[in-house]
Design an enzyme around this catalytic site. Structure first.
Site, PDB file in Angstrom:
ATOM      1  N   GLU D  56      47.457   2.814 -81.045  1.00 58.37           N
ATOM      2  CA  GLU D  56      47.785   2.020 -82.228  1.00 58.37           C
ATOM      3  C   GLU D  56      49.242   2.251 -82.639  1.00 58.37           C
ATOM      4  O   GLU D  56      49.659   3.395 -82.793  1.00 58.37           O
ATOM      5  CB  GLU D  56      46.826   2.386 -83.368  1.00 58.37           C
ATOM      6  CG  GLU D  56      45.386   1.978 -83.057  1.00 58.37           C
ATOM      7  CD  GLU D  56      44.334   2.841 -83.731  1.00 58.37           C
ATOM      8  OE1 GLU D  56      44.678   3.576 -84.662  1.00 58.37           O
ATOM      9  OE2 GLU D  56      43.163   2.790 -83.293  1.00 58.37           O
ATOM     10  N   GLU D  87      39.069   2.872 -81.455  1.00 58.93           N
ATOM     11  CA  GLU D  87      39.254   4.025 -80.580  1.00 58.93           C
ATOM     12  C   GLU D  87      38.326   4.030 -79.376  1.00 58.93           C
ATOM     13  O   GLU D  87      38.717   4.451 -78.283  1.00 58.93           O
ATOM     14  CB  GLU D  87      39.112   5.325 -81.376  1.00 58.93           C
ATOM     15  CG  GLU D  87      40.314   5.685 -82.227  1.00 58.93           C
ATOM     16  CD  GLU D  87      40.451   4.845 -83.492  1.00 58.93           C
ATOM     17  OE1 GLU D  87      39.496   4.107 -83.817  1.00 58.93           O
ATOM     18  OE2 GLU D  87      41.510   4.908 -84.152  1.00 58.93           O
ATOM     19  N   ILE D 114      39.482  10.959 -83.048  1.00 59.00           N
ATOM     20  CA  ILE D 114      38.703  11.098 -81.819  1.00 59.00           C
ATOM     21  C   ILE D 114      37.206  10.952 -82.110  1.00 59.00           C
ATOM     22  O   ILE D 114      36.441  10.540 -81.233  1.00 59.00           O
ATOM     23  CB  ILE D 114      39.001  12.443 -81.117  1.00 59.00           C
ATOM     24  CG1 ILE D 114      38.542  12.389 -79.677  1.00 59.00           C
ATOM     25  CG2 ILE D 114      38.378  13.622 -81.846  1.00 59.00           C
ATOM     26  CD1 ILE D 114      39.236  11.355 -78.833  1.00 59.00           C
ATOM     27  N   HIS D 154      43.332  14.245 -91.628  1.00 58.33           N
ATOM     28  CA  HIS D 154      44.584  14.196 -90.878  1.00 58.33           C
ATOM     29  C   HIS D 154      45.057  15.600 -90.538  1.00 58.33           C
ATOM     30  O   HIS D 154      46.242  15.811 -90.305  1.00 58.33           O
ATOM     31  CB  HIS D 154      45.673  13.478 -91.683  1.00 58.33           C
ATOM     32  CG  HIS D 154      45.511  11.998 -91.746  1.00 58.33           C
ATOM     33  ND1 HIS D 154      44.564  11.395 -92.522  1.00 58.33           N
ATOM     34  CD2 HIS D 154      46.152  10.986 -91.115  1.00 58.33           C
ATOM     35  CE1 HIS D 154      44.643  10.071 -92.388  1.00 58.33           C
ATOM     36  NE2 HIS D 154      45.598   9.797 -91.537  1.00 58.33           N
TER      37      HIS D 154
END
Ligand code: TPP
Ligand code: TPP
Ligand code: MG
Ligand code: MG
Lengths: 380, 348, 380, 348
Positions: D56, D87, D114, D154
Site C-alpha cells: 500500500e 493484505e 499482518i 502500530h
C-alpha cells in the site's frame, strides 16, 4: 460544481419519503458541530506542531458534513462506531473537545485515559465503540450490534463509517454480505474522499463501491458529502428504513480529504488544482451561505455561532493541557474486564428526539436483564 | 483410519475414563467430552437468553461435529445462527453483539480457520477492554488437534497464536467434566475466551459429569496424579497420554492439567516443579514458542534452585501436520514418546 | 427443467463471439473426462467405505461438466488452482486416476506423497498449485499468477474455482477487486451447487454473486453448470478475452451437489425431491444423449468410451493400492525449499492446441532466466 | 515526541553507531538502517527483473516510511505496485506470482497489519513447499516495534505468531549492514521470508554498509561483544540496548544478535550459554510464548549443567502497547531495565 449541482446529486438518492423536519435551531446545530470539528482539529494540529501530541496526527478537514449530518439523524439509543475522519460524530453524540484534545495528547483526561490515541476512541457511556486501526474492522462490529438489536426486536440502529479505500478489504465484504442476508438495522456511511492515503480511486477499485450495495441485497445511495443536509436526509431515510425492518443502507458520500492522510503527508500525489476546486465546495462555507440565503440567518447570528465555537475550543484546549499525563502504573491495569457493563446512550441533539418514547421495547423481546447484570466469576 | 475418529460420524469409539471429579449436589451423568460441551452450551442458553451461537452449519445441521445438534429446534434458528463462510464477520459480529449485552458463542468449524478470523480476534476483541474499558463477553469455540488424518488444515493446535495476543483468555479442557465447567465459566466471563476443544477427545473420553449448573473457575490447574519424582505438565489431549504413561510406568509422578492457558496457574506449576525437581511439559501443538517453551522458561527462571534435571518438552516438531497416517504419527507425540520422556527424566 | 431450458441459460452468456470448434474427438474427450471423474470418485468412495481412505472423503458428483468443460479450454502454458469439486480438471491437465486415488489413501504414489490428502493437491509439473482448505484462498493466488503473466506481457491465463458459499469470504472480494483493477488474465469459475456444506443459498447471500462481477469492473456470465459444452464455450470466451487484455471473467455455473459435503454427510437438509429433479439433469447422461442426438455418436461408440474408462479406473485403483505407505522419515523432510523450480505445463487435450505456437513471448518481456535458475543460499 | 521518531518525517534523529562490519571489497557507504533496506531492495531489483514490490502506497508515494522512495521512477509503477487495502490479497497474489517465477517483496504498511493477511501467510505460503513441493520465493517486509506512541496497532512485534507457523523463515536485523545483507538473502531465498524491520531503528542507526551486492546468510547469529560472565541474547531493537547496557556496566559479557529467528542459530546460542553460564534473553515483543521463552527453554534443556543462574527474560509484559508516553515507557523494556537485568544476573 455549484450549490445547485450538489443539490441535484443529493436528490439523486431520494425515495419519495417526506422531508425530515429541521428546525431553525437544528440548522444552527449542524453548522455549530461542523465548526466545532474544524476548530478542534485545527487546534489539535497546532498542538501537534508544538510537539504536544505524541505520535501522529490525522484529521477530517473538508469532510465535516458527513460525520455531523449522519450522526445528527440518530436517536439516543442508536449506536456508533466512528472513524478517523469523523470527529464531528463524537461531538454530536456528546464528547467534548476537551476530551478529544486530551486523548490526542495522551492525557488522563482523554477518552481512553492515555491507553489509545488519535481518534481511536469511543465513549461507552455515549453508545460508541472505539475504532481500531485495521480498516474497516468496525463494519463487522457494527453489523454485530445491529444483529443484537434485531434479535431482541428493538427499533434501533447501528451506524458506522469507512473510507472508499477500506472497501477493498475483505472484512468490508463480509460485513456487507452478512448485513444483507439478515436485513440488519445498520447504516454504512462510505466516505469517498478520492484517496486511500496516497492511493487514488483508480488503484482502489474498478467500479464505484456504492454500486455494490445492490449486489448485497440492500439500498445504496449517493449523496454530496459536502452538503450536510443532504447527508442528514439520507441518514434519516436509512435509519428509518432500518428501524422498520427494511435492512441496511450504504450511503456513498463523495468528498475530498483536504489535508494529508496524516500531518506528515504533504499530498504531493494530488494533481494541481484539485484542492483548490474542492476548497470552493467547502461544506462549512457552503452551509453558512445556504443558511443565510434560504433560512434567513443573519451574518451576525452566524458569526455568533462561530465565536462561541472558537471560545469553547480555546477553553477546552486549556483544560486539556491542564490534564495530567497518566500514572505509569495505569499501563498494567485493565487487560481483562471484571464484569460486563452495558453501553450508555448518546446525546441526540436533533429536536425530533426531544420528547419521544424510548425505542427499546419495554418488555417481551427486550434485553435479557441477566446479561446486563451478569457478573464475571473469573479470577481475571 | 475410519471417520468416527474425527467425531463426525455418530458411531462411538472406545472410550477412556479420567479420574472422577468431586461429587456434585445436582447428581451426575455419564457424558462424552462432546456431550459435556453440548450440555454446558444448552444449560447456558436455557439460563440466559442473551447467550446465542453463531457459526457455519451449526443450525439445522447441528455443526460439523454435532455439538449443537437439536439446538435449532429447541432455541430457534435465530439463536443458533448459521453464518456465511466468513470468520472475520463471525468474530466481528460477535464483538458487536457482545458489547450490546449479548453473550455470543462462536464456533470455528475447525480451529485452523481461526487464521481467517485472526484480525478481529487479536486486534478488535482482545484489546477492546484494555484500550476502551469496554468488555466483550464472548466465546470462540475451537475444535482443535489431530490424530485422524485431518491433514495440514484440520489438525492444528493454535493456542500459541492466541497466547501471544494479550487480552484473550484461553482454556483447553482435558476431560468431559472440565469441558462442561470451563465452557460454562467461559460463557459467563466478561472477556473474549478461546475455548480449545480437542477433536480427538470428543467421543474418546467419557465420565460422569455434574448435571445442571457446573462451573470450573478459569485460571486454575488441576492435579490429576500426585507424586514426588517428576511432574508432567500437560493440557488437552496430552493429559490422558501423560496419565497413562505415568500409570503404566508406575512412576511416582505428579500430572498437572493446566486447563487454562491464559490466565495460567503459575503457582500450581511452580509448586509442582519445586516439589518434584523434574519437569516434563507435554502438548500436541508444535514446538517453537509454544506453551511448552513458556512453561519451561517460567520453571527454569523461578524454580531454578529446585531443579534436578533440565526441563524437557514433548511436543510436535515444527512442521505442518501431514495427512498420511505414518507421517502424522511420526509428527504427533505418541504414548511411547511420553513414556520415554518420563523415563529419561526419572533416570536423569 | 428440460435440455432446451438449459441451452437457453447457456446462450444467456453469449457475446457474439464465433463458436469455438470442437472436433468429434474433442467431444468424445469431454464425455470421457466426465466419466473418468465420476468413476474415479465412485472408486474413491468405495475405498473410503472399505476403510482404505484415512480421514474424510469429498467428491463432486453432479458437477463434472464444470471442471471438465472449463479446463478443456486451456492451453498448456495456462495455470490452474483446482478445487475440491473439480477432479475432472486434474484429469484433463494430466493427473492419472492412480495418483488421485493414491493421494486419497495417503500412499507414496499420491500427488503429494502422503503429505496432504483429499483433493488438496496440484501437480507442479502440470502447471497446478494445490488448494488449501481455507476457502477461497486460491482466488488471490490465481490472481497473483495472472499478475505475473501480465507483468511479463504473456498471453496466458490463470483459472480457478470456488463454491458459491466461498464468495461470502473476504478473500473472494479482495481477489475480485484486485483482478478488476488491473484487468488481469484470470478466469474465475463459480460453482453454485445450492449449498455450502449444509447452508442454503439464502443464508449465504442476498443477491446472486455472479451479479457482482460488474461491480468489480469485469464480465460475469451465467451458464448451465450441467452442460459441459456451455461451460466450455464460456471458458473459451473468457480465456480469449483474458489473453487479449480484456481482463477477468466470472463464470457462474448453476449446478447441484448430488452427494453430501463429505461422505459422512447424509444431506438431510436438502428438501425432498430436489435431488431427484437434478438427477434428471445429470451432466453425463445429458451429454451422452446430446452426442447421440446431435453429433451422430452411436450407442456402441459411447459404450466403448465408458468401458475404457471403467477399465482404466480399475487398473489405476489396483496400482494405487499397490503403492506403499510413505516412510515415516518423510514427515521431517521438505519444510523449506532448497531452490525454486518453475511450474511445468499441463496437458491440453483440446485439438486446437495440438499445433499452435507457444503463448509466451520468446524474449523481451519474458521470464527472467536468473529467477528460474536462482539457487537458494539458505541453510534450510 | 515528534513524528520523525516514527521514521515518517524526513528529519534525521540522532543516530547511533553499531560496531563495524567486516570490510567489503566493493567499498562501503554510511547508511541508516532504512537506507540500507532501500539499498538492498534497489540492488536486487536492478539485478533481477523478477523482483518486484507490492504494497500500500509504495509507488508514487514511496511507502509510509519512504523505503521505496524513487523506486516508481526508476523501475516503473508496474514493478512498484500500489495495492488496494487488502493484505490477504497482497500476500496471496505474491504467492501466485512467486510460483510463477517472480520474486515479490510485499510491504505491510505496519507489521500489525499482518493479522489481516495472516491466513494467506500461515496457511498458503508457509505450508506450500512441505505439502506440495512447490517453492514460493517471497519476502514480507514488516515494519515493527514501538517507542514512538504508535499505540496498540502500530507498535507490535509479531514474530512469535510467525514462528508458530512452520515453513516461514523469520529474520530481524539489528544493524544497517545486517538489514541490507539479510534482505538480499531473503529475496534470493526460495522460501517465504518474513523480514522484521524495527521502525525505531530506521533513522536511529547509521553505519558503513557494503556497497553493491552484500549477502548475510540466513540462520547465523552474530557475536557483538565477547565476554565470559554473562550472555545477552537479543535481536532487533534489543541489540543496541543490550550492547549499550553491557558497555556502560563494563561487564565481561557476550552480546549475541540472533539476526535470524527461523532458522535459529541454536549452536551459537548454546555455545555462548555454556561458556558464560548465565543468560539473559531480551526482546521488545510481549512475553508469553515469545522468542525469549523459546531460547530460555532451549538453553535450560540443552545447557542445563552449565547454568550458574536462572535464564532471565527481559521483554514487554503481556499487554497491548499503550499510546501515551509514560504508559508506553512502562511497557517497553528500557535501558535501565536492561542494565538492572544484567546486574542481577552478574550478581547471582
Ligand atoms: C487493514 C489495514 N491496512 C492498512 C492500513 C493503513 N492505512 C491507514 S489509513 C489507510 C488509507 C485508508 O483509506 P480510506 O479507507 O479511503 O480512508 P481515508 O483515510 O481516505 O478516510 C491505510 C492504507 C490500515 N489502517 N488498515
Ligand atoms: C475459510 C473457511 N471456513 C470454513 C471452511 C469449512 N468448510 C469446508 S467446505 C465448506 C462449504 C463450502 O461451500 P461452497 O463454497 O459452496 O463449496 P462447495 O463445497 O459447495 O463446493 C465449509 C464451510 C473452509 N473450508 N474454509
Ligand atoms: Mg479515502
Ligand atoms: Mg456450494
Amino acid at each position: 460544481m455549484s450549490d445547485g449541482d450538489a443539490r441535484a446529486i443529493a436528490t439523486d438518492r431520494a425515495g419519495g419519503a417526506s422531508e425530515p423536519v429541521l428546525t431553525r435551531e437544528d440548522r444552527a446545530s449542524l453548522l455549530r458541530f461542523m465548526l466545532l470539528m474544524r476548530a478542534a482539529e485545527e487546534r489539535g494540529l497546532r498542538l501537534y506542531k508544538q510537539g504536544k501530541v505524541p505520535g501522529s496526527f490525522y484529521d477530517g478537514r473538508g469532510q465535516e458534513a458527513i460525520s455531523v449530518g449522519s450522526s445528527f439523524a440518530l436517536a439516543p439509543e442508536d449506536r456508533m462506531c466512528i472513524l478517523h475522519r469523523d470527529l464531528g460524530a463524537h461531538f454530536v453524540r456528546g464528547v467534548s473537545p476537551e476530551r478529544y484534545l486530551a486523548n490526542y495528547m495522551g492525557r488522563s483526561g482523554g477518552v481512553t485515559g492515555g491507553k489509545d490515541g488519535n481518534l481511536h476512541f469511543g465513549d461507552p457511556e455515549l453508545g460508541c465503540v472505539g475504532m481500531v486501526s485495521m480498516l474497516p474492522d468496525m463494519a463487522p462490529v457494527a453489523t454485530g450490534m445491529a444483529l443484537a438489536m434485531k434479535m431482541r426486536g428493538e427499533r434501533r440502529v447501528a451506524m458506522t463509517y469507512f473510507g472508499e479505500g477500506s472497501t477493498a478489504n475483505g472484512q468490508w465484504h463480509e460485513a456487507m454480505n452478512m448485513a444483507g442476508i439478515h436485513r440488519l438495522p445498520v447504516v454504512f456511511v462510505l466516505e469517498n474522499n478520492g484517496y486511500a492515503y496516497s492511493t487514488p480511486n483508480e488503484l482502489e477499485f474498478a467500479a464505484d463501491p456504492v454500486e455494490r450495495a445492490e449486489s448485497y441485497g440492500f439500498h445504496g445511495v449517493k449523496v454530496d458529502g459536502n452538503d450536510v443536509e443532504a447527508v442528514f436526509e439520507a441518514s434519516v431515510e436509512a435509519s428509518e428504513r432500518a428501524r422498520g425492518g427494511g435492512g441496511p443502507t450504504l450511503i456513498g458520500c463523495r468528498t475530498m480529504r483536504m489535508h494529508g492522510h496524516g500531518a506528515h503527508d504533504d499530498m504531493s500525489y494530488v494533481p494541481d488544482g484539485v484542492l483548490e476546486s474542492w476548497e470552493r465546495r467547502d461544506p462549512i462555507d457552503r452551509y453558512r451561505r445556504h443558511l443565510a440565503d434560504h433560512h434567513g440567518f443573519s451574518e451576525q447570528e452566524l458569526d455568533e455561532v462561530a465565536t462561541a465555537v472558537t471560545e469553547q475550543v480555546a477553553e477546552d484546549a486549556r483544560r486539556a493541557l491542564d490534564s495530567p499525563m497518566p500514572e505509569p502504573s495505569l499501563a498494567s491495569e485493565g487487560l481483562y474486564a471484571e464484569a460486563f457493563r452495558p453501553l450508555g446512550d448518546g446525546v441526540a441533539p436533533w429536536s425530533r428526539w426531544a420528547e419521544r418514547k424510548p425505542l427499546r421495547p419495554v418488555n417481551g423481546n427486550g434485553r435479557s436483564p441477566s446479561s446486563e447484570a451478569s457478573v464475571s466469576r473469573s479470577a481475571a | 483410519m475410519s471417520p468416527e475418529a474425527t467425531g463426525i460420524a455418530p458411531e462411538e469409539a472406545p472410550s477412556q475414563t479420567t479420574p472422577a471429579q468431586p461429587t456434585h449436589p445436582g447428581g451426575s451423568r455419564e457424558m462424552t467430552y462432546l456431550e459435556a460441551i453440548s450440555d454446558a452450551l444448552r444449560e447456558e442458553m436455557r439460563r440466559d437468553e442473551a447467550v446465542f451461537c453463531i457459526g457455519e452449519d451449526i443450525g439445522a445441521f447441528g455443526g460439523a461435529f454435532k455439538v449443537t445438534d437439536g439446538f435449532a429446534e429447541e432455541f430457534g434458528a435465530a439463536r443458533v445462527l448459521d453464518a456465511p463462510l466468513a470468520e472475520n464477520a463471525i468474530i466481528g459480529a460477535a464483538v458487536g453483539a457482545a458489547v450490546e449485552g449479548m453473550r455470543p458463542v462462536c464456533e470455528m468449524q475447525f480451529s485452523d480457520f481461526i487464521a481467517c478470523g485472526f484480525d478481529q480476534l487479536v486486534n478488535v476483541a482482545a484489546k477492546l477492554h484494555y484500550r476502551q474499558g469496554l468488555a466483550a463477553p464472548m466465546v470462540v469455540r475451537l475444535p482443535s488437534g489431530g490424530g485422524f488424518s485431518g491433514g495440514p488444515f484440520h489438525s492444528q493446535n493454535p493456542e500459541a497464536w492466541l497466547l501471544q495476543a494479550p487480552g484473550l483468555k484461553v482454556v483447553a479442557p482435558g476431560s468431559p467434566a472440565d469441558a462442561k465447567g470451563l465452557l460454562t465459566a467461559a460463557i459467563r466471563d466478561a472477556n473474549p475466551v478461546c475455548f480449545l476443544e480437542h477433536k480427538g477427545l470428543y467421543r474418546y473420553l467419557r465420565e460422569p459429569v455434574p448435571e445442571g449448573e457446573y462451573v470450573v473457575e478459569l485460571g486454575k490447574a488441576q492435579m490429576i496424579r500426585e507424586g514426588d519424582e517428576l511432574t508432567v505438565i500437560a493440557y488437552g489431549s496430552a493429559v490422558g497420554l501423560a496419565t497413562q504413561a505415568v500409570d503404566e510406568l508406575e512412576a511416582d509422578a505428579t500430572v498437572l492439567d493446566l486447563r487454562s492457558l491464559a490466565p495460567l496457574d503459575t503457582e500450581a506449576v511452580l509448586e509442582a516443579a519445586r516439589r518434584t525437581g523434574k519437569v516434563l511439559v507435554a502438548h500436541e501443538a508444535t514446538r517453537t514458542c509454544g506453551v511448552g517453551a513458556e512453561i519451561a522458561a517460567i520453571v527454569s527462571e523461578l524454580a531454578f534452585e529446585h531443579l534436578d534435571a533440565p526441563v524437557r518438552r514433548l511436543t510436535a516438531p515444527n512442521l505442518p501436520i501431514p495427512f498420511s497416517p505414518p507421517l502424522e504419527q511420526a509428527v504427533l507425540p505418541q504414548l511411547a514418546d511420553m513414556k520415554e520422556a518420563c523415563r529419561e527424566l526419572l533416570d536423569y
